[in-house]
Scaffold this motif. Structure first.
Motif, PDB file in Angstrom:
ATOM      1  N   GLY A 170      50.863  33.836  31.419  1.00 48.46           N
ATOM      2  CA  GLY A 170      49.783  34.326  32.273  1.00 48.46           C
ATOM      3  C   GLY A 170      49.251  33.233  33.186  1.00 48.46           C
ATOM      4  N   ILE A 171      48.308  33.633  34.040  1.00 48.11           N
ATOM      5  CA  ILE A 171      47.764  32.673  35.002  1.00 48.11           C
ATOM      6  C   ILE A 171      46.624  31.906  34.366  1.00 48.11           C
ATOM      7  N   LYS A 172      46.745  30.603  34.359  1.00 47.64           N
ATOM      8  CA  LYS A 172      45.666  29.789  33.799  1.00 47.64           C
ATOM      9  C   LYS A 172      45.046  28.967  34.922  1.00 47.64           C
ATOM     10  N   PRO A 173      43.744  28.694  34.817  1.00 51.06           N
ATOM     11  CA  PRO A 173      43.105  27.909  35.879  1.00 51.06           C
ATOM     12  C   PRO A 173      43.555  26.453  35.820  1.00 51.06           C
ATOM     13  N   PRO A 174      43.656  25.793  36.967  1.00 53.70           N
ATOM     14  CA  PRO A 174      43.945  24.355  36.942  1.00 53.70           C
ATOM     15  C   PRO A 174      42.782  23.647  36.253  1.00 53.70           C
ATOM     16  N   PRO A 175      43.058  22.608  35.473  1.00 53.86           N
ATOM     17  CA  PRO A 175      41.974  21.970  34.736  1.00 53.86           C
ATOM     18  C   PRO A 175      41.007  21.232  35.664  1.00 53.86           C
ATOM     19  N   VAL A 176      39.722  21.481  35.492  1.00 59.42           N
ATOM     20  CA  VAL A 176      38.699  20.729  36.230  1.00 59.42           C
ATOM     21  C   VAL A 176      37.571  20.414  35.260  1.00 59.42           C
ATOM     22  N   LYS A 177      36.731  19.457  35.636  1.00 61.47           N
ATOM     23  CA  LYS A 177      35.582  19.116  34.803  1.00 61.47           C
ATOM     24  C   LYS A 177      34.609  20.298  34.831  1.00 61.47           C
ATOM     25  N   ARG A 178      34.234  20.787  33.639  1.00 59.60           N
ATOM     26  CA  ARG A 178      33.332  21.931  33.567  1.00 59.60           C
ATOM     27  C   ARG A 178      31.934  21.530  34.037  1.00 59.60           C
ATOM     28  N   GLU A 179      31.388  22.334  34.949  1.00 64.75           N
ATOM     29  CA  GLU A 179      30.058  22.011  35.463  1.00 64.75           C
ATOM     30  C   GLU A 179      29.109  23.197  35.287  1.00 64.75           C
ATOM     31  N   ARG A 180      27.825  22.872  35.274  1.00 66.90           N
ATOM     32  CA  ARG A 180      26.796  23.903  35.261  1.00 66.90           C
ATOM     33  C   ARG A 180      26.449  24.153  36.729  1.00 66.90           C
ATOM     34  N   ILE A 181      26.698  25.371  37.190  1.00 64.70           N
ATOM     35  CA  ILE A 181      26.523  25.637  38.622  1.00 64.70           C
ATOM     36  C   ILE A 181      25.545  26.800  38.831  1.00 64.70           C
ATOM     37  N   ILE A 182      24.520  26.561  39.620  1.00 65.17           N
ATOM     38  CA  ILE A 182      23.548  27.609  39.903  1.00 65.17           C
ATOM     39  C   ILE A 182      23.899  28.206  41.267  1.00 65.17           C
ATOM     40  N   VAL A 183      24.148  29.502  41.277  1.00 64.07           N
ATOM     41  CA  VAL A 183      24.452  30.158  42.557  1.00 64.07           C
ATOM     42  C   VAL A 183      23.331  31.153  42.855  1.00 64.07           C
ATOM     43  N   ASP A 184      22.625  30.892  43.940  1.00 69.59           N
ATOM     44  CA  ASP A 184      21.500  31.715  44.379  1.00 69.59           C
ATOM     45  C   ASP A 184      22.041  32.608  45.491  1.00 69.59           C
ATOM     46  N   PHE A 185      22.159  33.910  45.212  1.00 72.54           N
ATOM     47  CA  PHE A 185      22.727  34.786  46.250  1.00 72.54           C
ATOM     48  C   PHE A 185      22.084  36.174  46.212  1.00 72.54           C
ATOM     49  N   SER A 186      22.466  36.985  47.148  1.00 70.68           N
ATOM     50  CA  SER A 186      21.927  38.335  47.356  1.00 70.68           C
ATOM     51  C   SER A 186      20.449  38.240  47.758  1.00 70.68           C
ATOM     52  N   SER A 187      19.539  38.076  46.789  1.00 73.34           N
ATOM     53  CA  SER A 187      18.125  37.755  47.030  1.00 73.34           C
ATOM     54  C   SER A 187      17.423  38.563  48.119  1.00 73.34           C
ATOM     55  N   PRO A 188      17.400  39.895  47.981  1.00 76.32           N
ATOM     56  CA  PRO A 188      16.634  40.702  48.947  1.00 76.32           C
ATOM     57  C   PRO A 188      15.132  40.610  48.660  1.00 76.32           C
ATOM     58  N   ASN A 189      14.355  41.256  49.494  1.00 79.74           N
ATOM     59  CA  ASN A 189      12.903  41.178  49.347  1.00 79.74           C
ATOM     60  C   ASN A 189      12.339  42.514  48.897  1.00 79.74           C
ATOM     61  N   ILE A 190      11.450  42.459  47.907  1.00 80.86           N
ATOM     62  CA  ILE A 190      10.846  43.671  47.352  1.00 80.86           C
ATOM     63  C   ILE A 190      10.093  44.424  48.450  1.00 80.86           C
ATOM     64  N   ALA A 191      10.204  45.731  48.383  1.00 82.90           N
ATOM     65  CA  ALA A 191       9.516  46.648  49.290  1.00 82.90           C
ATOM     66  C   ALA A 191      10.044  46.597  50.720  1.00 82.90           C
ATOM     67  N   LYS A 192      11.069  45.763  50.915  1.00 85.96           N
ATOM     68  CA  LYS A 192      11.686  45.778  52.242  1.00 85.96           C
ATOM     69  C   LYS A 192      13.130  46.234  52.093  1.00 85.96           C
ATOM     70  N   GLU A 193      13.717  46.623  53.192  1.00 86.11           N
ATOM     71  CA  GLU A 193      15.097  47.094  53.167  1.00 86.11           C
ATOM     72  C   GLU A 193      16.054  45.959  52.801  1.00 86.11           C
ATOM     73  N   MET A 194      16.995  46.264  51.919  1.00 91.05           N
ATOM     74  CA  MET A 194      18.076  45.312  51.678  1.00 91.05           C
ATOM     75  C   MET A 194      19.057  45.555  52.817  1.00 91.05           C
ATOM     76  N   HIS A 195      19.237  44.557  53.672  1.00 90.17           N
ATOM     77  CA  HIS A 195      20.014  44.810  54.883  1.00 90.17           C
ATOM     78  C   HIS A 195      21.409  44.212  54.822  1.00 90.17           C
ATOM     79  N   VAL A 196      22.169  44.365  55.915  1.00 88.60           N
ATOM     80  CA  VAL A 196      23.562  43.903  55.911  1.00 88.60           C
ATOM     81  C   VAL A 196      23.694  42.399  55.663  1.00 88.60           C
TER      82      VAL A 196
END
Ligand code: ARG
Length: 683
Positions: free
Chosen positions: A205-231
């Motif tokens: 099967g396909i295995k990932p190339p070995p890399v140093k494991r990191e803790r990664i925070i990804v901040d995404f999407s993040s729409p605003n309450i009561a407003k339209e989630m837009h394109v």
């Protein structure tokens, strides 16, 4: 000490270091090979050599130590442990990054040939489509020749290239290397090596190339309450999810954060309006289905009614001080929005943890005090601001406290980064928003560094993207000029994809269930792929016609291509299990130029994934997926996988080629998975 003497000492040190390294590598090799040599007559001799080498290594290491203390410059330059080069095919698994290994090989060769140069450039690239230039190229000779000329050493790139070539160790990856043109080193891959990698993928099967494991925070999407989630939020959602999938595939510890706009002064008017319109909101959940309309109503009152405006401000203060009734109203409003957002996430299969701006309220209080105490805030017309660099006011400052004492988007992002560094213990901090917010994040990074929140080597990675345009190249709007509701956009995608499938007569061959599955895969797949396949920095034109085209670099074309590849073995009635079993004895063998070409594309998967995980540009992965598919077509046109007679009966099955089909399909599936696109077995 004279300069000449110092120079001589430095040279001796560097020579001793190099010798030590060669021996160390030799030792590594011997110890790695121990098992395979166990029954070998050479074992005795190797063990004896090993002892001798160990002894010499100790002497040399000592010499290096002595020399380093006498030569001042060597002390400051730490000795980097050089990676062990691959010496034996059987020690390699299917996840090896060829480009990386070639870099290691040439780094070794270049530093052996030019030990007097500090960090000489090791330039390795994939060669273009012309087979004359080899598979990969080392283009270090030109810049090195320049460096030497600057030191008044007479040479030319071809001579440098030849010197590098002479020092290049043999490697099971490389069949041969040629010096070409003005000093290019053209590298030709070894067939047996590529066959081995593909057989590994087939079997394990396909295995990932070995890399140093990191803790990664990804901040995404993040729409605003009561407003339209837009394109724009849709782009952030699609790109962010795919970034997470890439990093997760590499076994990183990824935290997916939805930084919802759920805090701020707009909640004052929303709550005040809620109290008036639904006084018993705590007992009976109000039927707010259209939060946008509700927002508009309250905004209108806020702008026109002084009395209401005052109450709205009071509500903000009460909200920030945690008044239970007000908090209940706020929660209710947030919940209505969240349910709407969740519908989009469910359809697009997005996993994300809500942690909005409100989460940072108490932290903002603490962090503002911290910034104040450290003298980092400046007063400016009643506000408190912070400069990234107090001596250079080129960029804008952050507004940390408004003149009315309130906090801002800037304040929350300062607390956010601190929480992610200190509590989450992140190694990487990624933010996916429109390119318009780039300066905001540049300044946040500068201020976080200035405050000592981010350490020198830590950075904030802003993944910016361009705006979505309509086919008229203007801002994306509905025909009547309104903003497009995301749910409606997804619904239209579903409708159009079904039309397309029916147009192709698929409704006649697929069961109702299969048709629905294909409809959804195509609709959401094409929306995601259209976004991801363009360089995210550019604006992009949203066009259902283009994304549903079954020719060219589109999800529809690629999904079809995959189902066709999968059907080749199926029609030959050969199961994957059977192929895997055969792979243990025969395995993939390149007998035709088109097979070889496809094989070389397939083994680049780790290289592509590593690149994406570094620069976070997903279009590279899409281009790669498309390249696999076109190279496969070329192979399939030229090479029989199954031979049939005039009656259409199968007379010959080329198992090795079916194996190549299977590996192709596996890698394509993995690419789709990372892009967040569902595949179907029939469509
Ligand atoms: N809510 C913001 C917007 O709609 C995006 C937030 C991005 N994340 C952040 N930590 N600033 O533009």
């Amino acid at each position: 000490m004279t300069d000449a003497h110092l120079k001589e000492l430095e040279e001796r040190t560097s020579k001793a270091e190099k010798e030590a390294k060669v021996i160390e590598e030799e030792l590594d090799r011997i110890s790695n090979d121990d098992l395979s040599y166990l029954n070998d007559a050479r074992l005795e001799k190797l063990l004896a050599d090993n002892e001798k080498l160990k002894h010499r290594l100790a002497i040399l290491e000592n010499a290096v130590k002595v020399e380093s203390t006498t030569s001042s410059k060597s002390i400051s330059k730490p000795v980097r442990k050089r990676p062990t080069l691959i010496s034996d095919i059987s020690s390699v698994e299917g996840n090896i990054c060829i480009l990386e290994e070639l870099k290691n090989i040439f780094e070794f060769a270049i530093s052996s040939a030019y030990s007097n140069l500090v960090d000489p450039p090791v330039v390795l690239t994939l060669s273009g489509n012309n087979p004359k230039f080899g598979d990969y190229q080392c283009n270090s000779a030109m810049p090195i020749s320049q460096l030497l000329k600057a030191k008044n050493i007479k040479t030319n790139p071809r001579e440098v290239a030849n010197n590098i070539l002479n020092k290049t160790p043999t490697s099971p990856l490389i069949e041969r290397i040629e010096v070409a043109g003005a000093g290019f080193l053209n590298i030709y891959l070894n067939k047996a090596f590529v066959e081995h990698i593909l057989n590994c993928i087939l079997r394990f099967g396909i295995k990932p190339p070995p890399v140093k494991r990191e803790r990664i925070i990804v901040d995404f999407s993040s729409p605003n309450i009561a407003k339209e989630m837009h394109v724009g939020h849709l782009r952030s959602t699609i790109i962010g999810d795919s970034i997470c999938r890439t990093l997760e595939f590499l076994n990183n510890d990824v935290l997916r954060i939805n930084h919802l706009g759920d805090w701020g002064t707009q909640f004052g008017m929303l709550i005040a309006h809620l109290q008036d319109k639904y006084p018993d909101f705590k007992i009976h959940s109000p039927p707010i289905s259209d939060l946008q309309a509700f927002y508009k109503e309250s905004k209108k009152r806020f702008d026109e009614d002084e009395q209401f405006k005052k109450r709205a401000y009071t509500c903000v203060v009460q909200l920030q001080s945690g008044e239970p009734d007000i908090i209940a109203a706020w929660k209710l409003i947030c919940e209505v929005s969240r349910q709407e957002f969740q519908k989009i996430y469910d359809r697009l299969d997005i996993k994300i943890i809500d942690r909005g701006e409100s989460f940072y309220q108490s932290r903002m209080v603490r962090d503002v005090a911290f910034l104040k105490e450290n003298g980092l805030l400046e007063e400016d017309e009643g506000r408190l601001i912070m400069w990234g660099n107090p001596d250079n006011h080129d960029n804008i400052p952050l507004t940390i406290v408004k003149s009315d004492g309130g906090f801002t988007y800037d304040t929350s992002d300062m607390s956010t980064i601190r929480q992610r560094v200190e509590d989450e213990k992140g190694d990487r901090f990624i933010y996916v928003t429109d390119a318009g917010q780039h300066t905001h994040f540049v300044v946040i990074e500068a201020c976080a560094k200035r405050a000592g929140i981010l350490k020198d080597q830590q950075k904030l990675e802003h993944v910016g993207f361009g705006v979505v345009l309509g086919e008229d190249k203007k801002k994306f709007k509905t025909r009547s000029g309104d903003t497009v509701k995301l749910i409606e956009l997804l619904d239209e995608g579903l409708k159009r994809s079904l039309d397309k499938l029916i147009e192709k007569g698929r409704d006649k061959v697929l069961t109702a269930e299969e048709l629905k599955e294909a409809q959804e895969a195509v609709a959401y797949g094409c929306i995601k792929y259209a976004d991801l396949s363009h360089n995210r920095i550019n604006d992009y034109i949203f066009s259902f016609d283009k994304m549903l085209d079954d020719k060219g670099n589109t999800a529809v074309y690629l999904l079809y291509a995959l189902t066709r590849i999968r059907s080749i073995a199926r029609t030959a009635k050969v199961s994957v299990a059977e192929l895997m079993k055969k792979a243990q004895t025969t395995g993939i063998k390149f007998t035709h130029e088109a097979e070889w070409k496809l094989g070389k594309v397939l083994v680049r998967f780790p290289e592509v994934i590593l690149k994406v995980s570094n620069d976070l540009f997903l279009h590279t992965l899409c281009e790669y997926l498309y390249e696999i598919s076109t190279t496969f077509t070329e192979f399939y046109d030229k090479c029989y996988c199954v031979e049939k007679n005039k009656e259409g009966e199968i007379v010959n099955i080329f198992y090795e080629r079916l194996m190549l089909c299977e590996v192709t399909a596996c890698i394509m599936e993995k690419c789709f998975d990372i892009l967040g696109i569902k595949t179907v077995s029939k469509m």
